[in-house]
Design an enzyme around this catalytic site. Structure first.
Site, mmCIF file in Angstrom:
data_model
loop_
_atom_site.group_PDB
_atom_site.id
_atom_site.type_symbol
_atom_site.label_atom_id
_atom_site.label_comp_id
_atom_site.label_asym_id
_atom_site.label_seq_id
_atom_site.Cartn_x
_atom_site.Cartn_y
_atom_site.Cartn_z
ATOM 1 N N GLU A 201 -2.867 -5.597 -7.841
ATOM 2 C CA GLU A 201 -1.643 -5.440 -8.620
ATOM 3 C C GLU A 201 -1.327 -3.958 -8.798
ATOM 4 O OE1 GLU A 201 -2.634 -7.698 -12.316
ATOM 5 O OE2 GLU A 201 -4.254 -8.485 -11.099
ATOM 6 N N HIS B 103 1.987 -9.609 -8.705
ATOM 7 C CA HIS B 103 0.632 -10.133 -8.939
ATOM 8 C C HIS B 103 0.203 -11.016 -7.764
ATOM 9 C CE1 HIS B 103 -2.668 -11.982 -11.181
ATOM 10 N NE2 HIS B 103 -2.429 -11.194 -12.196
#
Ligand SMILES: *[C@@H]1O[C@H](CO)[C@@H](O)[C@H](O)[C@H]1NC(C)=O
Ligand SMILES: *[C@@H]1O[C@H](CO)[C@@H](O)[C@H](O)[C@H]1NC(C)=O
Ligand SMILES: *[C@@H]1O[C@H](CO)[C@@H](O)[C@H](O)[C@H]1NC(C)=O
Ligand SMILES: *[C@@H]1O[C@H](CO)[C@@H](O)[C@H](O)[C@H]1NC(C)=O
Ligand SMILES: *[C@@H]1O[C@H](CO)[C@@H](O)[C@H](O)[C@H]1NC(C)=O
Length: 375
Positions: A338, A197
């Site tokens: 992501e 992330h």
């Protein structure tokens, strides 16, 4: 023999010293050619700094983070700055799924699992539960000047079935390359869907305070359609003639007025899952660059999809190197990119996407981030 013993003793002593700071022990990796330096901590196998050279040859730290890494564990805002996210990234509708998967799992059936909910007024689970893999203490299993491997053993944490053992390896290479790969195996059938992330600002807040003028390319012609809780409806949006179309690169804010409310009012910008058109690993799925720093990022991956989040909800003090702590990271300070699977495919059986792993079926994830300079 004596020398070896002394060395081992010294190593154990150093190990004990590092353990005192665990899980916030910092590991620094540098490519031999000096093109890239990355720092990591064990908590979440998280990247905390990433230094690459701009068009003037000056290194910039192009990812968000904290000066005090203990904030990764304690910041109530929990923006999820650059860790490995698991056991199941993104959202799970009502925190519920069944194995085998079904459209509307019966709450009382024996094959139904409930994970604590932590998103949208507790209507769904986000990023693996209350304490996901990003807030777990990973263990270093090997380390060199250019590579580090972390292990995490998830023993049915958060109510998922079975124990999952994951190894995440971060590597830097000459020519401005960062690679992350993850291998996970499970003792029972369980959903696994991971991501890394990372929040990017390729100017590092020098010459610009946001990512609105970054150029973005996403090799995708369809986006997962979601409801007001950001849960898939089962349908896809064709990007043609919409603000979602980044097949031809454009500035992130090119269609900005059309993005008001797109990520759930009052959110402006993007927080969506694009499905890649290609399935060749060699082709970049996402490219991002800024004319200000000249830094360009190309991402290749084994994943079928990518979540792009322009960080509307951010409000966290910046690192010193980014002008903090008096200034905060705020809306559009960064774009999170992501690499992932189809979001909540475990509640969307009509997609026929199998995200159930277990004995005889291991999970693999990898992404390569290649940096270059545009003039
Ligand atoms: C949501 O999950 C809870 C258990 O956590 C269950 O009692 C409830 O029936 C579920 N709601 C729906 C709409 O499936
Ligand atoms: C589960 O709940 C449904 C609806 O209330 C009911 O019809 C069914 O018999 C229940 N099943 C079990 C295994 O208790
Ligand atoms: C991880 O380490 C932190 C800091 O030492 C500690 O507070 C936390 O309880 C640990 N978490 C787990 C899951 O062991
Ligand atoms: C976007 O909206 C702003 C504020 O309403 C307006 O000033 C601007 O002209 C709009 N831009 C475009 C390209 O429509
Ligand atoms: C910066 O973020 C912190 C934490 O959310 C908050 O307490 C503070 O008020 C923010 N500062 C500004 C200037 O908004």
């Amino acid at each position: 023999m004596k020398l070896v013993t002394a060395f081992v003793t010294l190593a154990s002593f150093l190990g004990a010293t590092f353990a005192a700071d665990w899980p916030f022990d910092v590991t620094t990796l540098s490519a031999p050619d000096g093109s890239i330096t990355a720092k990591f901590v064990s908590l979440g196998a998280t990247m905390t700094e990433l230094w690459v050279k701009d068009k003037h040859g000056q290194a910039r730290d192009i990812i968000l983070g904290y000066d005090d890494n203990t904030q990764l564990l304690t910041d109530p805002a929990h923006p999820v700055f650059n860790p490995i996210v698991g056991r199941y990234a993104n959202r799970i509708k009502n925190g519920t799924f069944s194995i085998p998967i079904t459209k509307e799992p019966q709450a009382n059936a024996s094959n139904v699992f409930h994970i604590p909910t932590n998103d949208h007024d507790n209507q769904d689970t986000l990023h693996g539960g209350i304490v996901g893999w990003d807030r777990r203490n990973w263990t270093i299993t090997s380390k060199s000047r250019t590579s580090v491997t972390y292990r995490h053993v998830d023993e049915a944490d958060e109510g998922f079935p079975g124990t999952v053992t994951a190894f995440a390896t971060h590597t830097v290479e000459n020519g401005g390359i960062l690679k992350t790969s993850i291998h996970a195996s499970a003792t029972e059938k369980t959903p696994i869907m991971l991501t890394q992330h990372i929040y990017w600002n390729l100017d590092a807040f020098q010459g610009s305070q946001d990512i609105l003028n970054h150029n973005l390319h996403v090799d995708s012609s369809k986006v997962v359609q979601v409801d007001g809780d950001a849960i898939p409806t089962g349908n896809f949006v064709d990007v043609d003639n919409t603000a979602f179309d980044f097949r031809t690169p454009k500035k992130i804010n090119w269609d900005w007025n059309e993005t008001v409310g797109l990520c759930g009012a009052p959110c402006q910008g993007y927080d969506h899952c694009w499905i890649y058109d290609h399935n060749e690993e060699a082709k970049p799925g996402v490219s991002l660059w800024s004319e200000i720093s000249g830094i360009k990022l190309d991402v290749t991956t084994t994943n079928p999809a990518v979540q792009v989040y322009t960080a509307y909800w951010l409000n966290t003090p910046r690192k010193l190197v980014h002008g903090g702590p008096s200034l905060n990271y705020t809306s559009f300070s960064a774009v999170a990119i992501e690499q992932e699977g189809y979001i909540d495919a475990i509640n969307t059986p009509e997609w026929n996407v199998n995200q159930i792993y277990g004995p005889g079926k291991d999970y693999e994830w990898s992404a390569t981030y290649k940096f270059s300079v545009v003039h």
